[in-house]
Motif scaffolding. Structure first.
Motif, PDB file in Angstrom:
ATOM      1  N   PRO A  87      -3.037 -17.574  -1.771  1.00  0.00           N
ATOM      2  CA  PRO A  87      -1.906 -16.698  -1.680  1.00  0.00           C
ATOM      3  C   PRO A  87      -2.356 -15.472  -1.061  1.00  0.00           C
ATOM      4  CG  PRO A  87      -2.073 -17.745  -4.073  1.00  0.00           C
ATOM      5  CD  PRO A  87      -3.106 -17.797  -3.215  1.00  0.00           C
ATOM      6  N   SER A  88      -1.339 -14.932  -0.430  1.00  0.00           N
ATOM      7  CA  SER A  88      -2.059 -13.676   0.238  1.00  0.00           C
ATOM      8  C   SER A  88      -1.112 -12.506  -0.570  1.00  0.00           C
ATOM      9  CB  SER A  88      -1.325 -13.579   1.830  1.00  0.00           C
ATOM     10  OG  SER A  88      -1.728 -14.676   2.505  1.00  0.00           O
ATOM     11  N   ILE A  89      -1.697 -11.668  -1.256  1.00  0.00           N
ATOM     12  CA  ILE A  89      -1.162 -11.073  -2.203  1.00  0.00           C
ATOM     13  C   ILE A  89      -2.212  -9.513  -2.268  1.00  0.00           C
ATOM     14  CG2 ILE A  89       0.501 -12.035  -3.614  1.00  0.00           C
ATOM     15  CD1 ILE A  89      -1.566 -13.145  -5.206  1.00  0.00           C
ATOM     16  N   TYR A  90      -1.528  -8.574  -2.518  1.00  0.00           N
ATOM     17  CA  TYR A  90      -2.376  -7.193  -2.627  1.00  0.00           C
ATOM     18  C   TYR A  90      -2.901  -7.368  -4.249  1.00  0.00           C
ATOM     19  CZ  TYR A  90      -0.167  -5.448   1.607  1.00  0.00           C
ATOM     20  OH  TYR A  90       0.246  -5.397   2.896  1.00  0.00           O
ATOM     21  N   GLN A  91      -4.093  -7.298  -4.282  1.00  0.00           N
ATOM     22  CA  GLN A  91      -4.752  -7.740  -5.568  1.00  0.00           C
ATOM     23  C   GLN A  91      -4.549  -6.254  -6.418  1.00  0.00           C
ATOM     24  OE1 GLN A  91      -7.044 -10.439  -6.224  1.00  0.00           O
ATOM     25  NE2 GLN A  91      -6.492 -11.367  -4.164  1.00  0.00           N
ATOM     26  N   ASN A  92      -4.416  -5.566  -5.754  1.00  0.00           N
ATOM     27  CA  ASN A  92      -4.460  -4.000  -6.368  1.00  0.00           C
ATOM     28  C   ASN A  92      -2.972  -3.329  -6.886  1.00  0.00           C
ATOM     29  OD1 ASN A  92      -3.531  -3.527  -3.787  1.00  0.00           O
ATOM     30  ND2 ASN A  92      -4.600  -1.510  -3.645  1.00  0.00           N
ATOM     31  N   MET A  93      -1.949  -4.401  -6.826  1.00  0.00           N
ATOM     32  CA  MET A  93      -0.875  -4.255  -7.242  1.00  0.00           C
ATOM     33  C   MET A  93      -0.277  -5.055  -8.072  1.00  0.00           C
ATOM     34  SD  MET A  93       1.317  -3.417  -3.583  1.00  0.00           S
ATOM     35  CE  MET A  93       0.501  -2.342  -2.379  1.00  0.00           C
ATOM     36  N   MET A 101       7.156  -5.466  -1.863  1.00  0.00           N
ATOM     37  CA  MET A 101       6.312  -5.400  -0.423  1.00  0.00           C
ATOM     38  C   MET A 101       6.951  -6.540   0.566  1.00  0.00           C
ATOM     39  SD  MET A 101       4.267  -2.641  -0.157  1.00  0.00           S
ATOM     40  CE  MET A 101       2.977  -2.984   0.832  1.00  0.00           C
ATOM     41  N   ALA A 104      10.583  -5.839   1.392  1.00  0.00           N
ATOM     42  CA  ALA A 104      10.398  -4.781   2.417  1.00  0.00           C
ATOM     43  C   ALA A 104      10.189  -5.430   3.757  1.00  0.00           C
ATOM     44  CB  ALA A 104       9.690  -3.517   1.910  1.00  0.00           C
ATOM     45  N   ILE A 105       9.279  -6.202   3.886  1.00  0.00           N
ATOM     46  CA  ILE A 105       8.918  -6.824   5.288  1.00  0.00           C
ATOM     47  C   ILE A 105      10.024  -7.509   5.681  1.00  0.00           C
ATOM     48  CG2 ILE A 105       7.182  -8.316   6.540  1.00  0.00           C
ATOM     49  CD1 ILE A 105       5.354  -7.536   4.437  1.00  0.00           C
TER      50      ILE A 105
ATOM     51  N   LYS B   6       8.148   0.663   6.556  1.00  0.00           N
ATOM     52  CA  LYS B   6       8.321   1.091   5.335  1.00  0.00           C
ATOM     53  C   LYS B   6       7.385   0.382   4.484  1.00  0.00           C
ATOM     54  CE  LYS B   6      13.321   0.793   5.232  1.00  0.00           C
ATOM     55  NZ  LYS B   6      14.237  -0.109   4.781  1.00  0.00           N
ATOM     56  N   THR B   7       7.062  -0.896   4.612  1.00  0.00           N
ATOM     57  CA  THR B   7       5.886  -1.592   4.136  1.00  0.00           C
ATOM     58  C   THR B   7       4.522  -0.748   4.314  1.00  0.00           C
ATOM     59  OG1 THR B   7       7.176  -3.161   4.921  1.00  0.00           O
ATOM     60  CG2 THR B   7       5.336  -3.807   3.483  1.00  0.00           C
ATOM     61  N   LYS B  10       4.561   2.409   2.592  1.00  0.00           N
ATOM     62  CA  LYS B  10       4.570   2.321   1.187  1.00  0.00           C
ATOM     63  C   LYS B  10       3.075   1.791   0.433  1.00  0.00           C
ATOM     64  CE  LYS B  10       8.165   0.571  -0.638  1.00  0.00           C
ATOM     65  NZ  LYS B  10       9.660  -0.692  -0.986  1.00  0.00           N
ATOM     66  N   ARG B  11       2.540   0.745   1.247  1.00  0.00           N
ATOM     67  CA  ARG B  11       1.002   0.390   0.835  1.00  0.00           C
ATOM     68  C   ARG B  11      -0.020   1.499   0.965  1.00  0.00           C
ATOM     69  NH1 ARG B  11      -2.866  -1.981   4.220  1.00  0.00           N
ATOM     70  NH2 ARG B  11      -2.017  -1.905   6.482  1.00  0.00           N
ATOM     71  N   LYS B  14       0.724   3.888  -1.988  1.00  0.00           N
ATOM     72  CA  LYS B  14       0.381   3.227  -3.452  1.00  0.00           C
ATOM     73  C   LYS B  14      -0.952   3.182  -3.772  1.00  0.00           C
ATOM     74  CE  LYS B  14       4.535   0.611  -5.119  1.00  0.00           C
ATOM     75  NZ  LYS B  14       4.359   1.093  -6.568  1.00  0.00           N
ATOM     76  N   ASP B  15      -1.575   3.184  -2.283  1.00  0.00           N
ATOM     77  CA  ASP B  15      -3.306   2.765  -2.800  1.00  0.00           C
ATOM     78  C   ASP B  15      -3.989   4.292  -3.527  1.00  0.00           C
ATOM     79  OD1 ASP B  15      -6.041   2.178  -2.028  1.00  0.00           O
ATOM     80  OD2 ASP B  15      -5.047   0.621  -0.854  1.00  0.00           O
ATOM     81  N   LYS B  83      -7.247  -3.652   4.285  1.00  0.00           N
ATOM     82  CA  LYS B  83      -7.081  -4.358   3.208  1.00  0.00           C
ATOM     83  C   LYS B  83      -5.836  -5.439   3.408  1.00  0.00           C
ATOM     84  CE  LYS B  83      -7.886  -1.416  -0.789  1.00  0.00           C
ATOM     85  NZ  LYS B  83      -7.501  -0.324  -1.844  1.00  0.00           N
ATOM     86  N   ASP B  84      -5.113  -5.057   4.628  1.00  0.00           N
ATOM     87  CA  ASP B  84      -4.153  -5.995   4.908  1.00  0.00           C
ATOM     88  C   ASP B  84      -4.994  -7.323   5.256  1.00  0.00           C
ATOM     89  OD1 ASP B  84      -1.501  -6.120   4.379  1.00  0.00           O
ATOM     90  OD2 ASP B  84      -1.079  -5.175   6.636  1.00  0.00           O
ATOM     91  N   PHE B  87      -7.231  -8.683   2.125  1.00  0.00           N
ATOM     92  CA  PHE B  87      -6.266  -9.625   1.131  1.00  0.00           C
ATOM     93  C   PHE B  87      -5.651 -10.620   1.989  1.00  0.00           C
ATOM     94  CE2 PHE B  87      -5.750  -5.390  -1.459  1.00  0.00           C
ATOM     95  CZ  PHE B  87      -6.923  -5.743  -2.119  1.00  0.00           C
ATOM     96  N   GLY B  88      -5.735 -10.676   3.090  1.00  0.00           N
ATOM     97  CA  GLY B  88      -5.090 -11.890   3.683  1.00  0.00           C
ATOM     98  C   GLY B  88      -3.599 -11.517   4.070  1.00  0.00           C
ATOM     99  N   THR B  89      -2.985 -10.223   3.370  1.00  0.00           N
ATOM    100  CA  THR B  89      -1.696 -10.303   3.585  1.00  0.00           C
ATOM    101  C   THR B  89      -1.018  -9.976   4.673  1.00  0.00           C
ATOM    102  OG1 THR B  89      -2.138  -7.651   2.951  1.00  0.00           O
ATOM    103  CG2 THR B  89      -1.402  -9.164   1.325  1.00  0.00           C
TER     104      THR B  89
END
Lengths: 307, 265
Positions: A87-93, A101, A104-105, B6-7, B10-11, B14-15, B83-84, B87-89
């Motif tokens: 899963p592609s998720i921000y680990q720090n959130m 997030m 929002a996308i 926006k995203t 935000k990221r 938030k970091d 990080k995008d 993290f693969g986001t």
């Protein structure tokens, strides 16, 4: 017949190696497509291709009937949700922040959607939990990944090895979730896995891939028919056998052979054999076959693997 | 595009690293003028202080891409951007049908905005704290000086927009935070060193050398034409404006081209 995904001779080459070789895949609306193949067979490559993460060396595909070269393919992708490998998720959130997030996308500004997605995957407790995703178990991350994929109300959900690393309870939960979403929200699934027995519990259609080639596509019904329990009887008088069998076995369950017959399904063999012997037929051999998806996979992919 | 922006904002906000950037910026803004003050007090040469430095010179030093803060912010911003990828986001954006062009542009615009805002905030804070200890400049502060200051800030922003384009390009090109940082620091150092060599060579040269002057003027990392005088000549403005605009356009174009073809794992 409405197709969600069709691929036409899709290939992907890395240097001198074909990760995918002229793959043809057909997924219809409502299918739970079980995508089966050994490690490195090209399952993830085809998923990456259809999700737009990588580009094809040759071939093409249609997503919701829209060709991949068309600019409208981006619109078609809006109806897709996917988890590719992990899963592609921000680990720090937190879980909520990750979903926020992703909302929002997509352009969703409704917290109820987040609640709904968390509820669907059984993680509603995390709605107001500030715990960072980096501290989640693999199962929780997997479910959070599905929740994120669900946010855009996808019509087609692609899950790459969703059972990987899950404990037995987690596997059951994911399986039930897939079945529920398929039934209640009519979501079409493409699920890649090498846990065949698990896949057999949800899939309505299978695609077998080996060495980058899709070697067979078969519906679950066809598979059940082709690979259901069977008994092969070889006799000295097949013609006489063909006259006796309909008295004990339904006609559709009989497959006549030059040296005997194959009987499908559960039949009381004691009564049948007694009748055969009584009619003066000599039984030369009896072979019972209780095949399953694994046997099917080995028979199809095994051949391809030893090419 | 708006949703992506926006995203991305935000990221970044938030970091934790962004918070660290703010703390470092505040600390440097406070420490730099104090160091000058302490240093000159220590060597008992406070009367020389006004002749050697001013709030104006400290302010423009704070903008230098080779200065402490000017180097740290792009590096930390690269980490946030990358990080995008780590993290693969980035996949989430592509899978749901966002175009790669808009993903890259959003990455560039958000990093450029944050970079400019943090560097400007740091430089202004440095200026305010410097004004406690030093005069703005040797002479009186006139309306012309104010115009020059505003114009200089605008030019500095162009420099940092260029740097944002460079780090956005390096991030998508490398897809790896470590490599992107190493590349950025290497580029920054190389151009700063080249700038110093060119400057020394110009001083040694007996006659005015057009090539050296050109190299001196187009070196964005030394920004040697910005904030060093009291007015700008038209020729200087052309160098100051065109160099970062051409550089930014080049790296944005390269970034989009690379990212469009890049396979995402």
């Amino acid at each position: 017949m409405e197709y969600i995904l069709r691929t036409f001779g899709l290939s992907k080459r890395y240097k001198n190696h074909y990760a995918l070789d002229k793959a043809c895949m057909n997924i219809q609306k409502g299918d739970i497509y079980g995508f089966v193949g050994e490690n490195g067979s090209g399952k993830t490559t085809i998923i990456r291709l259809i999700t737009g993460l990588i580009s094809a060396t040759s071939g093409s595909y249609e997503l919701f009937g829209i060709p991949n070269k068309s600019p409208d393919i981006l619109k078609a992708r809006r109806k897709v949700g996917a988890i590719v490998e992990t899963p592609s998720i921000y680990q720090n959130m937190s879980a909520y922040d990750n979903l926020k997030m992703q909302s929002a996308i997509i352009g969703i500004n409704d917290d109820n959607k987040i609640k709904e997605a968390l509820f669907e995957v059984g993680l509603i407790d995390l709605y107001s939990n500030p715990k960072k995703v980096g501290n989640f178990s693999l199962g929780m991350r997997q479910r959070l990944g599905i929740a994120m994929a669900l946010l855009g109300d996808p019509e087609f959900l692609i899950l790459d090895e969703p059972m990987n690393g899950l404990d037995p309870a987690g596997i059951v939960e994911i399986r039930e979730l897939i079945l529920k979403l398929n039934k209640t929200k009519s979501i079409t699934f493409l699920i890649s896995s090498h846990i065949l027995t698990e896949l057999a519990l949800v899939a309505t259609k299978y695609g077998i891939i080996s060495k980058g080639r899709i070697v067979r596509e078969i519906t679950a019904d066809e598979l059940r028919h082709e690979f259901r329990r069977s008994t092969l009887i070889e006799v000295d008088n097949p013609f006489k056998l063909s006259q006796i069998l309909p008295e004990f076995v339904k006609f559709k369950d009989i497959s006549l052979l030059p040296n005997g017959a194959k009987i499908y399904g559960d039949t009381d063999l004691n009564i049948l054999f007694a009748a055969i012997i009584k009619s003066g037929i000599n039984i030369l051999s009896v072979n019972c076959n209780d095949a399953n998806i694994e046997d099917f996979y080995l028979s199809v992919a095994g051949g391809a693997r030893h090419d | 595009m708006t949703n992506l922006l926006k995203t991305d904002f935000k990221r970044i906000f938030k970091d934790k690293l962004f918070m660290i950037v703010c703390i470092i910026g505040g600390a440097f803004a406070l420490v730099t003028p104090l160091l000058y003050k302490v240093l000159f007090s220590a060597i008992d040469a406070e009367e020389l202080l006004g002749a050697v430095t001013s709030a104006k010179s400290i302010f423009f030093e704070a903008f230098l891409p080779g200065s402490n803060f000017g180097l740290i912010v792009p590096v930390l911003l690269s980490i946030i951007i990358c990080k995008d990828f780590s993290f693969g986001t980035i996949r989430n954006k592509i899978i749901i049908g966002k175009s790669r062009v808009s993903i890259f542009l959003s990455m560039f615009i958000s990093s450029a905005t944050v970079l400019c805002a943090t560097v400007l905030a740091h430089a202004l804070l440095t200026l305010f704290i410097s004004l406690i200890f030093f005069d703005y400049q040797a002479g009186q502060f006139t309306a012309g000086d104010f115009g020059y200051l505003m114009l200089s800030i605008l030019f500095e922003m162009l420099v940092y927009i260029f740097i944002a384009a460079l780090i956005s390009f390096l991030s998508v090109f490398m897809k790896n935070v470590g490599l992107a940082i190493v590349m950025y620091i290497a580029i920054n150092f190389i151009f700063t060193i080249i700038g110093s060599i060119v400057m020394v060579a110009s001083l040694i040269a007996e006659e005015k050398n057009i090539i050296l002057e050109f190299l001196h003027n187009i070196n964005i990392f030394t920004s040697s034409l910005i904030g060093t005088g009291s007015s700008y000549e038209f020729k200087d403005i052309m160098y100051i404006v065109l160099t970062p605009i051409i550089g930014t356009s080049l790296f944005v174009f390269l970034g989009i081209t690379v990212f469009k073809k890049k396979d995402i794992k």
